[in-house]
Every structure is written in C-alpha cells, then in structure tokens.
Design an enzyme around this catalytic site. Structure first.
Site, PDB file in Angstrom:
ATOM      1  N   CYS A 125       0.802  -1.223   0.000  1.00 47.60           N
ATOM      2  CA  CYS A 125       0.000   0.000   0.000  1.00 47.60           C
ATOM      3  C   CYS A 125       0.841   1.282   0.000  1.00 47.60           C
ATOM      4  CB  CYS A 125      -0.961  -0.048   1.184  1.00 47.60           C
ATOM      5  SG  CYS A 125      -2.355   1.055   1.019  1.00 47.60           S
TER       6      CYS A 125
ATOM      7  N   HIS B   4      -3.928  -5.677   1.419  1.00 46.55           N
ATOM      8  CA  HIS B   4      -3.862  -5.950   2.852  1.00 46.55           C
ATOM      9  C   HIS B   4      -4.493  -7.321   3.079  1.00 46.55           C
ATOM     10  CE1 HIS B   4      -2.936  -1.767   3.524  1.00 46.55           C
ATOM     11  NE2 HIS B   4      -4.025  -1.388   2.901  1.00 46.55           N
TER      12      HIS B   4
END
Lengths: 439, 249
Positions: free
Chosen positions: B95, B197
């Site tokens: 991310c 994630h």
C-alpha cells in the site's frame, strides 16, 4: 405541513407497534424523506446530553439515562443504540406530541461519531461527552483523524459543556477547539494494576496534534489510553475535573474524591465510562447518594460484558467491533486466573466492514499461558480468525472452526470449563440468541 | 541453523491495516521449519540500517498525513535501498510503501510527495476524497513461469498507480492499480509491491513460501526444498473466499 407529517408518522408508529416492530430507524427515515430538516421541528426545553466515541457509547448513554431516572427524572434516550440521524429522529418522534413538543426532564443520546456535527448543527446540545477514538472499520469510516477533525470543526463554535477523556490524546485535544468555551471538563483514571510502561496493543495518537512531537507516556492503561504529555508544548497537562482512583477490578470498586463506588463490571475501560457519567451527574448536581446507588445496580445485559450462566457454566459475552474492543475483552480473559474456553464470532457484513485485517491488530499472544484451553471460531469469516489465532502460536489442534452458530454453541458446551464469547457487531445478537436458546 | 533477517520499516507509522501480520506469518512459517527469524525494526530517529545486510525488507500502509513525514526520512537511504534491490534482497511493500518506492505521489490538493524513484510507476490521488478503491480483491499471479496461483487480499486506496510495467497480478475480482483496472501491483523476482492488505500473506501460504524459498536459495546458494506445513485452515479459508468472491465477479 409538519403537523400533517406528524400525524402520519404517529400512525405509522402505531402500525409498527401492532406489528411488533421496534422501528429503530424506520420512522426517522420516512420523516427525513418528508422533510430533510425534520429535526428542527421538535420543541425542547430540557437539557440535551450526547455521548460519542468509538467504543462505549451504548453502555455510557444507558448508564446516564439510568442514573437520571433513578433520580426521579423523565428521560428520553435512544437506549437501543440507534445512533444515526434517523435513529435519533425516530426516538424523538415516539416521544413527542403532534406539535413536536418533547416532554422530558432530560434527553440523552448516543451519537455516531460522524453524525455529531450533522445533528447538532440544527439540534439543541447542552453537554457533549467524548470517551475515546480508536481505529474502527477503516473501510467504512476512513481514518480516525478525519473523524476527529470533523468534530473539532464543529466544536469551534460550540459553547456548551464538553466532557473529555484526558487520557486519550485524540479526545483531550478537542478541549482546545474553541478557546472561548470555558465549560470544558476533563476526566481521568489513575494508573491501575495492569497498566504498562509501553503500548501493548494497537493504538493511535502517537504524535502531538499541535506540534507533531512524539508524545511521552508515563503509563498505558490500554491501547493508547494513559497518562501522556507532549514534551515540547505540554499538551495533556489539564486540570482534572473528576478522577477515578484506587481502581480495584477484583472487587469492582473505584474511588472519586474519596468516595467508593461499586459497579458490576471488572474492566478498566468501563471505569472510564463511569467517571464520564459521574462527571455529568456532578455538572447537573445529581446527589452522590443516587449516583452510588445507580452505579451499583446498573447492568446493560445486551452482550456488553454480559454475564450469564448456561447449563450452570459461567459465560461472559462481549462485543468487539474493532481491535481495541477485542483487546480489552482478551485482557479481561487473561486477567482471569481460572481455566477458560473462548468462542470468537467474526462477521464481515456491511455494518461490520468488509475488511477483516483488523483482527491482526488483536493481541492473541500468550493465550495458552493464560489458561485458555480451547477456542471455537464462528461467523462468516471463521477461517480468517482461526488462521489469526493459530499464527499467534496457539495450538491449531485446539482451534475448532465452526461456521454454524448453533453447532458452535453446542461444541462450546461440550466441556464444563468457564466460557468467554467475543463477537463483532452483526455477530453479537445472533450468537447471544443462540446462547440464550441453549440455556 | 539457517536464519533469515527481516528489516521492518516504520512499524509505528505504517501499521494501519494489520500489515504486521505479514511478518508474523513469515516468522511462523520459518520457525515451524526450524529456520531462525530475526526481525529488526527501523523508524524515524533510529540508527541508520544497512539494507544490504537483510534478506527481507518489509513496509506496510499508514495514514495519509503521516506518509509525507516518512517520505522525507526514507529518501535518505535511497542509494542503499537501490543497491539492496539490485543485490537481490527481497522487498515486500504494501500500500503506502508500494507508492513510496515509485516516482512520486500526487496528493488530493496537487501536492507532490517525492518517491524513492526506484521503480518506474507513479501514483496520483483521485480528487474526490470519498472515492477510494475499497473491497476484497483476488489476483492471478505467476510467481514462477507457468505456475499460476490465486492471491486473496483486501484493497483500500485512493491513489491510482500508473505505469507499473511489470504488474504483480491480473485482477480477477476487485479494482487493482486503478479503478476497474485489470492489473495490480508491481513485481520483480525479488520485489512484490502491492495494495493488498489482509494481511496479504495470511491467506496466501504459497506466496509466503515463495518468499522464504527465494531468500534461502539466495543466502545459502542452494535449491531449497521447503517442508510442507499443516495449512488446513489456510486452504479451507481460500476455498471459502474464492468461491464467495469469484462467484460475484
């Protein structure tokens, strides 16, 4: 026009009642469709108290209402926890006359964090209590900082009472939103037995919100709640209005100004809620005798630290919808010296957030050392939570994934060991129902 | 005893989405096989690490406003990091960290956060703050040629990443580098940069083992045969989720 709407809505309310429905949000939804500013229609001449936070809204709001009722007042409150605008309108509608008049001595609301500015821009507010801010359903709510900034913006022009947790750096900062507001009340809890030197669980607020310096902590009570201070600008050093001291979780007591309060729960985070309630009662001059009595009798019994006996086996049910909620639940379980088994129910429905990554912020360490002998996992993401617990080092042979709630409960009560049940938002009531059925 | 050293970057800042779980999974899978796992942490204010001394460098995702503080710090190590990448040190970047290793990140207000410029991609935030790529995501990745596997995770990003010349995977369900993209992340043999994630490795044991094997092969100059682990929960979780998500796709 609003009067006509009012008659229609009252009529719908009767129909809902006849149909045996609570209509927690339905009335409000219809009212908002009829008039988007329906909130303005109500006429109120009593104090309005609101509670907001990530965790503890329902318990705290109910305890405020309970205590005021014990003092003999008529209280209107969204006790069921419908805390968005539609839920609040519904609560008001059910308790108002056709002309929109609310007859009550006090109104107390729990309000969803993101709805505080929206609702109280148009609705009367006399006292706002802010308990805490933790990361919570990031995919639904976004980052916690965004929420805090929104409330901070609203508070810039707010001059009513503001009751703030001085041990949460995300909350205490709100006391500086409006320097003209002199009605700020900070509360705190003195270091308790299991406080730590370092942060043991996930937390926020590592940096000073004013000068960005790393905050210094004397101790952590849980998550990022504790005695903090900014070494550079002294942020955190506020005059404390009410402080709980001599917290004794075993005997379920604490003291404020030398007076010992008995409660029915044994968790550090609920002590914070009680000090908040006590602060409010003090602001409204409610007699200490009554507060003492109310605290000693108050129990919510809806899956928030609820204790029940199932087939003679002591069982504790607790809601945990975010890492901090789960960590305080597990802390309770670890602080219990007896052998126990855990049932963890994890759902990923819309109201829970689809993202279950947060379970990796839960501290599952040392479960077997703390006498957890078996764990059952259930809910729509029962394997995710099983993997999480397994990776923390707990023996996978003692983890039983069980998608079906009824079967999970059956499995759980195969042994007579003490039980703990942790469930997230949409999982809580269904599992509670299953448990009570098994009783 | 074999050992692998992990450098965990900014654990106190890039820690928003449970990404630390990736390290826990790696550690678990190493220790179950008798491989020692050493985890060193580095954050702002700590002594400068030498990236070349590590087998794995890991960094996760964080809050938007903390990302710029961090970018300034990270850029000090640019040359060292570049050398480590070229040397074959494994980089797992999730991310925010994925974005930081690219050319730049352009914020909502048009502000530019300079990246490390080690990889050719760049990221631009979508101007509407409320619009983010959020949801479960499934990729098809090819870690080794002709060996395809599905990767399951969760994405939550406003940034739209362009010019990822060698993506990590093909999107089977979810968004990817941009809204409605068919590609996700960035991949070189020793670099996985992705928005996923979950944490990523928790539901993808094959991917975890790819990383471990890669590092052991490199460090001990061998062709490692990893011992199979008991992965019943992981495999059943994958079956359950793949059915749930891919049915929707």
């Amino acid at each position: 026009m609003n009067y006509i709407y009012m008659i229609i809505l009252k009529f719908i309310n009767i129909l809902l009642k006849l149909a045996g429905k609570q209509g927690g949000n339905v009335l409000g939804k219809i009212a908002k469709k009829l008039n988007p500013n329906f909130l303005k229609f109500f006429k109120i001449d009593c104090p309005v108290i609101a509670v907001t936070a990530t965790n503890g809204k329902t318990s705290t709001n109910n305890c405020i209402a309970y205590t005021l009722e014990m003092a003999g007042y008529k209280v209107i409150s969204n006790k069921q926890g419908n805390n968005m605008e539609t839920g609040i309108i519904s609560t008001l509608l059910k308790n108002s006359t056709i002309t929109g008049k609310i007859k009550a001595d006090y109104i107390t609301f729990e309000v969803d964090e993101s709805y505080v500015p929206k609702i109280f821009k148009i609705f009367r507010l006399d006292t706002l209590v802010v308990l805490n801010f933790f990361r919570d359903q990031l995919d639904r709510n976004g980052e916690v900082e965004t929420l805090i900034l929104k409330i901070n913006e609203f508070l810039k022009t707010y001059t009513g009472n503001l009751v703030l947790n001085n041990d949460d750096p995300n909350v205490a900062r709100l006391g500086q939103a409006n320097p003209q507001n002199k009605n700020i009340y900070y509360y705190s809890v003195d270091k308790y037995q299991y406080a730590t030197k370092t942060m043991t669980d996930a937390g926020e607020g590592k940096f000073c919100p004013f000068c960005k310096t790393r905050l210094e902590y004397e101790y952590y009570q849980y998550s990022h709640i504790g005695k903090f201070k900014c070494p550079k600008c002294d942020y955190g050093n506020n005059e404390i209005y009410k402080k709980a001291e001599n917290v004794d979780l075993k005997n379920k007591t604490f003291e404020i100004e030398g007076i010992k309060y008995n409660i029915n729960e044994n968790s550090i985070y609920t002590i914070y809620n009680y000090v908040a309630v006590q602060s409010i009662m003090s602001i409204y001059n409610i007699e200490t005798e009554i507060v003492l009595k109310a605290f000693s009798q108050f129990a919510l019994n809806n899956g928030r630290l609820e204790k029940i006996q199932i087939k003679g086996i002591p069982t504790t049910i607790n809601l945990a919808k975010n890492p901090t909620g789960a960590n305080v639940s597990l802390r309770l379980l670890k602080e219990d010296e007896e052998e126990k088994e855990l049932l963890f129910v994890l759902n990923d429905n819309i109201a829970d957030g689809f993202d279950v990554s947060w379970i990796w912020d839960i501290n599952f360490d040392k479960l077997s050392e703390n006498k957890v002998t078996r764990i059952i996992t259930a809910g729509t993401r029962y394997y995710d939570i099983a993997i999480r617990i397994k990776t923390s080092g707990f023996d996978p042979n003692k983890i039983i994934p069980c998608p079906d709630l009824e079967k999970a409960v059956k499995e759980l009560y195969k042994t007579t060991t003490k039980k703990y049940v942790i469930a997230n938002y949409t999982a809580l009531q269904p599992i509670r129902k299953e448990l009570l059925k098994y009783k | 005893m074999q050992e692998l050293k992990i450098l965990y970057l900014y654990p106190d800042i890039l820690e928003l989405y449970g990404d630390y779980g990736n390290i826990q999974v790696l550690q678990y899978r190493m220790e179950k096989r008798g491989i020692k796992c050493i985890i060193d942490k580095y954050s702002i204010g700590d002594e400068q690490p030498n990236f070349l001394e590590y087998d794995i460098v890991f960094a996760g995702g964080g809050a938007d406003n903390e990302q710029s503080i961090l970018a300034e710090d990270l850029v000090k190590y640019k040359e060292n990091i570049k050398e480590a990448v070229q040397n074959g040190v494994f980089f797992l970047l999730i991310c925010g960290a994925y974005q930081l290793f690219g050319k730049y990140y352009k914020g909502v207000e048009g502000n530019i956060i300079e990246g490390l410029d080690i990889f050719p991609y760049y990221t631009e935030a979508i101007t509407d703050r409320k619009k983010r790529c959020i949801g479960n995501i499934v990729l098809e990745v090819e870690l080794e040629s002709n060996k395809k596997t599905k990767v399951i995770g969760f994405e939550n990003h406003g940034g739209q990443t362009y010019n990822s010349l060698s993506p990590f995977g093909k999107v089977l369900y979810g968004n990817g580098n941009k809204f409605g993209d068919d590609k996700e992340g960035f991949f070189l043999g020793n670099v996985i940069a992705t928005y996923l994630h979950g944490p990523l490795l928790s539901k993808n044991p094959e991917l975890s083992d790819y990383i471990i094997k890669y590092c052991l092969d490199r460090k001990y100059n061998q062709n490692t045969e990893l011992k199979q682990l008991e992965d019943t929960f992981e495999q059943q979780c994958r079956t359950q989720l793949l059915e749930k998500f891919l049915k929707k796709a």
